[in-house]
Enzyme design. Structure first.
Site, mmCIF file in Angstrom:
data_model
loop_
_atom_site.group_PDB
_atom_site.id
_atom_site.type_symbol
_atom_site.label_atom_id
_atom_site.label_comp_id
_atom_site.label_asym_id
_atom_site.label_seq_id
_atom_site.Cartn_x
_atom_site.Cartn_y
_atom_site.Cartn_z
ATOM 1 N N HIS A 127 -29.162 100.385 26.456
ATOM 2 C CA HIS A 127 -29.415 101.806 26.209
ATOM 3 C C HIS A 127 -30.338 102.384 27.279
ATOM 4 O O HIS A 127 -30.066 103.443 27.846
ATOM 5 C CB HIS A 127 -30.025 101.968 24.811
ATOM 6 C CG HIS A 127 -30.474 103.358 24.489
ATOM 7 N ND1 HIS A 127 -29.668 104.267 23.841
ATOM 8 C CD2 HIS A 127 -31.643 103.990 24.744
ATOM 9 C CE1 HIS A 127 -30.332 105.411 23.716
ATOM 10 N NE2 HIS A 127 -31.541 105.272 24.251
ATOM 11 N N GLU A 128 -31.424 101.676 27.571
ATOM 12 C CA GLU A 128 -32.401 102.180 28.549
ATOM 13 C C GLU A 128 -31.816 102.223 29.962
ATOM 14 O O GLU A 128 -31.995 103.204 30.685
ATOM 15 C CB GLU A 128 -33.667 101.322 28.524
ATOM 16 C CG GLU A 128 -34.476 101.464 27.246
ATOM 17 C CD GLU A 128 -34.779 102.915 26.905
ATOM 18 O OE1 GLU A 128 -35.069 103.700 27.814
ATOM 19 O OE2 GLU A 128 -34.694 103.268 25.721
ATOM 20 N N HIS A 131 -29.638 105.213 30.460
ATOM 21 C CA HIS A 131 -30.353 106.462 30.774
ATOM 22 C C HIS A 131 -30.538 106.586 32.289
ATOM 23 O O HIS A 131 -30.361 107.653 32.859
ATOM 24 C CB HIS A 131 -31.749 106.462 30.130
ATOM 25 C CG HIS A 131 -31.797 106.948 28.710
ATOM 26 N ND1 HIS A 131 -31.229 108.121 28.289
ATOM 27 C CD2 HIS A 131 -32.402 106.408 27.604
ATOM 28 C CE1 HIS A 131 -31.471 108.294 26.994
ATOM 29 N NE2 HIS A 131 -32.176 107.261 26.553
ATOM 30 N N GLU A 188 -29.080 110.867 24.434
ATOM 31 C CA GLU A 188 -29.224 109.680 23.578
ATOM 32 C C GLU A 188 -27.861 109.100 23.207
ATOM 33 O O GLU A 188 -27.639 107.896 23.303
ATOM 34 C CB GLU A 188 -30.020 110.026 22.317
ATOM 35 C CG GLU A 188 -31.504 110.217 22.556
ATOM 36 C CD GLU A 188 -32.146 109.012 23.230
ATOM 37 O OE1 GLU A 188 -31.802 107.876 22.885
ATOM 38 O OE2 GLU A 188 -32.975 109.220 24.123
HETATM 39 ZN ZN LIG Z 1 -32.863 106.793 24.706
#
Ligand SMILES: [Zn+2]
Length: 263
Positions: A127-128, A131, A188
């Site tokens: 997830h990170e 980004h 997100e």
């Molecule tokens: Zn996030």
């Protein structure tokens, strides 16, 4: 009226045409308006990373740090991004993690109890990393600069100390290091979707991402913005990820599967 305004407008248009680069996110193929270069963002990421690491306590747990590095490198490889990757475990109760532009990753020890397994941690790091690879920071910096009317002077604005809080805020760091501001819902959800694919490609069971978000929900919102932010709701994220599994499981099945083990 007339000539002055016209020449101003054409000059402004010229500046904008030169500055705006339309990029496309990986996986979701969303068009983005980005006003800053990769070099600018990478150097901002690198500088912020140094400052965060100076301020925070680096974990002395060598075995756990080695796990973070190994999982992180697998995710980094799956992203296909040729960054100068760095991974650090930060000793803090914060249920948090981040990846700054250019591949500078921080994982807080507080998130380990929610991550629980190598696959849970891969979901967090996927997830990170997503980004960063999807340039969400660059997008937010660009929006910040537009709001400031700093369009024509991106270079100067980036170097101006007075803009530091805006830039770091756009990166998600906020005025106080270690407290990451949540990205918007769009970013997100996008990071969830891309991250799920990265973890599957790297060989981690993507079903564990769904379980991770259920545990996040059960953990309650203890004021840790990036991972326990109220939007989108953790259970909704779990449901959204679950609905993506049918597309992602084949990627996992084709990977060199890594067995899920407790941290
Ligand atoms: Zn996030």
């Amino acid at each position: 009226m007339g000539e002055n305004i016209l020449s101003y407008l054409s000059a402004a248009l010229f500046v904008i045409m030169n500055l705006v680069s339309c990029e496309t996110t990986p996986v979701t193929e969303r068009k983005q308006v980005i006003l800053v270069s990769d070099e600018q963002m990478d150097s901002l990421g690198e500088q912020s990373y140094k400052e965060i690491l100076q301020k925070e306590k680096i974990s002395q747990d060598k075995a756990m740090t080695a796990k973070i590095v190994s999982i992180g490198q697998a995710i980094a490889k799956a992203s296909g991004e040729d960054y100068k990757w760095e991974f650090n475990l930060i000793d803090s109760d914060a249920v948090n993690a981040f990846c700054l532009p250019g591949g500078k990753v921080g994982v807080y020890t507080g998130i380990l109890k929610v991550a629980q397994s190598n696959a849970g941690l891969a979901a967090v790091m996927g997830h990170e990393v997503a980004h960063a690879v999807a340039k969400h920071g660059a997008e937010r910096v660009s929006q910040g600069l537009i709001v400031q009317g700093a369009l024509g002077a991106v270079d100067i604005a980036m170097k101006d100390e007075r803009n530091k809080d805006i830039l770091l805020g756009a990166l998600g760091i906020g005025a106080q290091f270690g407290v990451l501001m949540p990205y918007g819902r769009k970013h997100e959800s996008e990071a969830d979707r891309i991250g799920l694919i990265y973890m599957a490609k790297a060989g981690f069971d993507p079903r564990e991402a769904v379980e991770l978000w259920k545990r996040m929900a059960a953990n309650g919102s203890g004021g840790m913005p990036e991972f326990l932010s109220t939007h989108p709701d953790p259970l909704k994220r779990a449901a959204a990820l679950e609905s993506q599994l049918k597309d992602v499981m084949p990627i996992y099945e084709a990977s060199k599967k890594i067995p899920t083990t407790k941290l």
